[in-house]
Design an enzyme around this catalytic site. Structure first.
Site, PDB file in Angstrom:
ATOM      1  CB  THR A   1     -13.370  34.102 -37.794  1.00 49.52           C
ATOM      2  OG1 THR A   1     -13.162  34.984 -36.751  1.00 49.52           O
ATOM      3  CG2 THR A   1     -14.777  34.505 -38.644  1.00 49.52           C
ATOM      4  N   PRO A   2     -11.810  31.362 -36.889  1.00 51.97           N
ATOM      5  CG  PRO A   2     -10.608  29.746 -38.496  1.00 51.97           C
ATOM      6  CD  PRO A   2     -11.784  30.909 -38.494  1.00 51.97           C
TER       7      PRO A   2
ATOM      8  CB  THR B   1      -9.691  42.719 -41.651  1.00 46.41           C
ATOM      9  OG1 THR B   1      -8.230  42.102 -42.259  1.00 46.41           O
ATOM     10  CG2 THR B   1     -10.053  43.452 -42.953  1.00 46.41           C
TER      11      THR B   1
ATOM     12  CD  GLU C   1     -15.754  37.580 -28.324  1.00 40.68           C
ATOM     13  OE1 GLU C   1     -16.515  38.151 -27.611  1.00 40.68           O
ATOM     14  OE2 GLU C   1     -16.272  36.983 -29.482  1.00 40.68           O
TER      15      GLU C   1
ATOM     16  CG  HIS D   1     -17.747  40.087 -32.096  1.00 40.73           C
ATOM     17  ND1 HIS D   1     -19.021  40.906 -32.574  1.00 40.73           N
ATOM     18  CD2 HIS D   1     -17.195  39.884 -33.173  1.00 40.73           C
ATOM     19  CE1 HIS D   1     -18.939  41.308 -33.791  1.00 40.73           C
ATOM     20  NE2 HIS D   1     -17.568  40.697 -34.345  1.00 40.73           N
TER      21      HIS D   1
ATOM     22  CB  CYS E   1     -19.020  43.514 -36.885  1.00 45.19           C
ATOM     23  SG  CYS E   1     -18.502  42.944 -38.551  1.00 45.19           S
TER      24      CYS E   1
ATOM     25  CG  PHE F   1     -13.408  44.251 -40.904  1.00 44.98           C
ATOM     26  CD1 PHE F   1     -13.279  43.192 -40.133  1.00 44.98           C
ATOM     27  CD2 PHE F   1     -13.884  43.876 -42.404  1.00 44.98           C
ATOM     28  CE1 PHE F   1     -13.128  41.715 -40.538  1.00 44.98           C
ATOM     29  CE2 PHE F   1     -13.736  42.549 -42.860  1.00 44.98           C
ATOM     30  CZ  PHE F   1     -13.737  41.642 -41.960  1.00 44.98           C
TER      31      PHE F   1
ATOM     32  CG  HIS G   1     -21.218  38.726 -38.344  1.00 39.71           C
ATOM     33  ND1 HIS G   1     -22.000  39.884 -37.501  1.00 39.71           N
ATOM     34  CD2 HIS G   1     -20.102  38.986 -38.136  1.00 39.71           C
ATOM     35  CE1 HIS G   1     -20.912  40.778 -37.219  1.00 39.71           C
ATOM     36  NE2 HIS G   1     -19.744  40.061 -37.740  1.00 39.71           N
TER      37      HIS G   1
ATOM     38  CE  LYS H   1     -21.718  38.213 -34.730  1.00 40.95           C
ATOM     39  NZ  LYS H   1     -21.717  38.865 -33.096  1.00 40.95           N
TER      40      LYS H   1
END
Length: 436
Positions: free
Chosen positions: A333-334, A296, A340, A329, A188, A424, A366, A361
């Protein structure tokens, strides 16, 4: 002194539009490109939503034969690059097909002159138009053919069609670009890494102009199954797919798969001015690091991304307190959003709560390998127009994310902005962009 690098062209094909102008207008308006998946059965999948490119006509860019050879990711990449190069004032070259090689003719190869035209030495122009996953559609199709009908049913164009560097090769052939040209893959962070690496090449004198960006078109049954089984994907919220991507919101549950491409023409400043190109923004600095911790999951304390940000600022000669906008970014996601925020807090301290942030996003999902490129284009547009696009779906800001999230389009006086990406493998890349 390092050679300064400017952006002289931008191009985008994404869930919010088939060009950069439409994409930017829809971002400013806070529109979502997320919808239900309709291209394949979803009844056994853990998520049935995605953000797809709509109404794209590949016939504007490729012949029917070429369109069959290349995968969708290459189609989108070429379209974005054509738009960016057109804005930069760089035209394709006219060539005669290589009549003695049918395969080469179908793949777009040709013979012709590479002499400088219009003040542009095409031996000094390169292309890092990259993808993280390549032509997933071609791979699935050809493997299916082999399984059903035997290996002799596999197309002779399978290898050139599926190779990740296909877009960079096609663009280079179309425009006669003989500088550095290849594919760079870092999940990504692919698009952002391609921009940073292209800037590095120009600074080092390896090229005067680079087409840089990223793309992905991997919304297929098996990829959605893979991400879904890893419990990484979001679902529609109260039956509404447009509310699913919600970076920094307390109810965020995962990311929304998207497809698209973004391309930027990067150029040494004096070279651009000498040929009359208009700078849209400077790429003032970049930083590239690796978490070296998990395949990941991001570094729990955001250390790798923080280091990338610090290096980007140092290279730009910019202190953290001059940054007026952050495009994060922010996958929704939790774990990712939380890490970040910690990274940003390491770099910007308490001032982070007063720096405007908006997550692209939230509207287009994404784009994986294409995300960093399209989001960097959004930053270039912010610097050019002095406007920030909103983040949508932030209904209740996560208490752990004390941020100035832009909820509606905002007029600003902006000189420096930051773009962050993470992928990832623990790959991080940050850019500092400056108003032209």
């Amino acid at each position: 002194m390092r050679r300064r690098v400017v952006v002289t062209g931008i191009g985008a094909v994404c869930p919010l539009g088939n060009d950069a102008v439409t994409t930017w207008q829809n971002l400013l308006a806070g529109r979502s490109g997320v919808d239900f998946i309709r291209g394949f059965p979803v009844d056994k999948l853990r998520s049935d939503i995605a953000a797809s490119v709509k109404g794209f006509d590949v016939g504007k860019y490729l012949s029917p034969k070429e369109a069959d050879i290349y995968g969708r990711v290459t189609h989108l990449s070429l379209a974005a690059a054509v738009e960016a190069l057109r804005e930069a004032g760089i035209a394709p070259i006219q060539r005669a097909p290589a009549a003695d090689d049918e395969a080469a003719e179908g793949a777009g190869a040709a013979a012709g002159s590479t002499a400088p035209a219009g003040g542009l030495d095409r031996t000094r122009v390169g292309c890092l138009m990259s993808t993280g996953m390549g032509s997933v559609d071609i791979f699935e199709e050809q493997v299916g053919r082999s399984a059903a009908r035997g290996p002799r049913a596999v197309s002779p164009y399978f290898i050139p069609g599926v190779m990740p560097n296909g877009a960079a090769a096609l663009i280079s052939m179309r425009y006669g670009l003989m500088g550095p040209s290849y594919n760079l893959a870092s999940a990504c962070a692919t698009g952002t890494h391609s921009i940073a690496t292209s800037v590095l090449m120009i600074e080092a004198g390896e090229a005067d102009v680079m087409v840089a960006g990223g793309a992905e078109a991997a919304t297929r049954l098996n990829t959605v199954a893979g991400f879904g089984n890893a419990k990484a994907l979001a679902k529609a919220v109260d039956g509404d797919p447009t509310r699913a991507s919600r970076p920094f919101d307390r109810r965020r549950q995962g990311f929304v798969m998207g497809e698209g491409a973004g391309a930027l023409v990067l150029e040494e400043e004096q070279h651009a001015r000498a040929r009359g190109a208009t700078p849209l923004a400077y790429v003032a600095g970049f930083g590239m690091t690796t978490d070296a911790e998990h395949l990941t999951r991001p570094h729990s304390g955001g250390l790798g991304l923080a280091l990338a940000l610090e290096r980007a600022l140092a290279r730009a000669g910019a202190a953290p307190d001059v940054i007026g906008y952050i495009n994060p970014h922010a996958t929704s996601t939790p774990q990712g959003d939380a890490a970040e925020v910690l990274a940003l807090r390491r770099v910007f301290g308490e001032r982070l709560a007063r720096i405007p942030i908006s997550a692209t996003k939230s509207m287009m999902g994404h784009l994986l390998g294409g995300a960093g490129a399209v989001e960097t284009i959004a930053v270039v547009c912010s610097l050019r127009d002095q406007l920030l696009h909103p983040s949508i779906n932030v209904e209740e800001l996560d208490p752990e994310c004390s941020l100035d999230v832009v909820r509606e389009r905002r007029q600003v006086d902006l000189r420096y902005a930051v773009k962050c990406s993470a992928g990832f493998g623990g790959h991080n890349c940050a850019l500092v962009l400056e108003r032209a």
